[in-house]
Design an enzyme around this catalytic site. Sequence first.
Site, PDB file in Angstrom:
ATOM      1  N   LYS A  83      10.802 -18.331  24.431  1.00  0.00           N
ATOM      2  CA  LYS A  83      12.181 -18.164  24.902  1.00  0.00           C
ATOM      3  C   LYS A  83      12.999 -17.554  23.777  1.00  0.00           C
ATOM      4  O   LYS A  83      12.999 -18.074  22.649  1.00  0.00           O
ATOM      5  CB  LYS A  83      12.746 -19.544  25.217  1.00  0.00           C
ATOM      6  CG  LYS A  83      13.332 -19.696  26.595  1.00  0.00           C
ATOM      7  CD  LYS A  83      13.761 -21.138  26.748  1.00  0.00           C
ATOM      8  CE  LYS A  83      14.570 -21.357  27.973  1.00  0.00           C
ATOM      9  NZ  LYS A  83      15.068 -22.731  28.045  1.00  0.00           N
TER      10      LYS A  83
HETATM   11  C1  E4P Z   1      16.941 -23.406  30.935  1.00  0.00           C
HETATM   12  O1  E4P Z   1      15.927 -22.913  30.521  1.00  0.00           O
HETATM   13  C2  E4P Z   1      17.783 -24.348  30.179  1.00  0.00           C
HETATM   14  O2  E4P Z   1      16.921 -25.151  29.404  1.00  0.00           O
HETATM   15  C3  E4P Z   1      18.540 -25.284  31.064  1.00  0.00           C
HETATM   16  O3  E4P Z   1      18.315 -25.004  32.436  1.00  0.00           O
HETATM   17  C4  E4P Z   1      19.958 -25.480  30.709  1.00  0.00           C
HETATM   18  O4  E4P Z   1      20.517 -26.421  31.593  1.00  0.00           O
HETATM   19  P1  E4P Z   1      21.916 -27.140  31.325  1.00  0.00           P
HETATM   20  O5  E4P Z   1      22.994 -26.102  31.442  1.00  0.00           O
HETATM   21  O6  E4P Z   1      22.010 -28.194  32.380  1.00  0.00           O
HETATM   22  O7  E4P Z   1      21.824 -27.701  29.930  1.00  0.00           O
END
Ligand code: E4P
Length: 227
Positions: A83
């Site tokens: 990522k």
């Molecule tokens: C996605 O890859 C992120 O880890 C995640 O969905 C972020 O979610 P949040 O906005 O609820 O922290």
Amino acid sequence: MRLFLDTANPDQIRTAASWGILDGVTTNPTLMAREGREPRELVREIARWVSGPISVETTSLDAEGMIQEAREFVGWAPNVVVKVPMTPEGLRAVVALRGEGIRTNVTLVFTPVQALLAAKAGATFVSPFVGRLDDIGHVGMDTVRQAVEILRRYGFPTQVLAASLRHPLHVLEAARAGADIATMPFATMEQLFRHPLTDQGLERFLADWRRLQAELSSRTAAPAGGS
Ligand code: E4P
């Protein structure tokens, strides 16, 4: 449509995997910090429960640093996806990693044109964040819808991974928008199963079944008949 868990908690991942509907996992530094464990060991444990993609996020700000982290991460488990943030350096890293055959997930995407850039760089996945846009008064799902529209129109192979989903309605809307993947917290995935009429219906079926069994066994115990 594939369903991913957005967690780094091995117990949650093991439970969801046992349901037979878990296609992958996304993590981020916040979720990792919540577990308080050495990341490599944690990712290796997660990989015992899920054979689909496991996103592990870089924390360098420059492309060179991200590339180095990526090379290390993919040695932890064969299904690790790297990522990287939606920045110019992040996209430089995506281009280089693509050349090395390393899969990437561009994260912190909030607009459809950011998704377009990630697709042009050759990202495997692009993650529009829905809930965080909703939090500031925007319709987060519009980004997913428009990213899907643009990427399909131009035939990009990049998959749209709807992220920052907070409840079942988000999952429904992501599916209707044509997202390839929805990633969600464990509690949201659990909620997808539930409906009060399912619970009531099951309770009633079981009660009726028990009544039938009791009736049949009372007939066997006291057969009708004469003296
Ligand atoms: C996605 O890859 C992120 O880890 C995640 O969905 C972020 O979610 P949040 O906005 O609820 O922290």
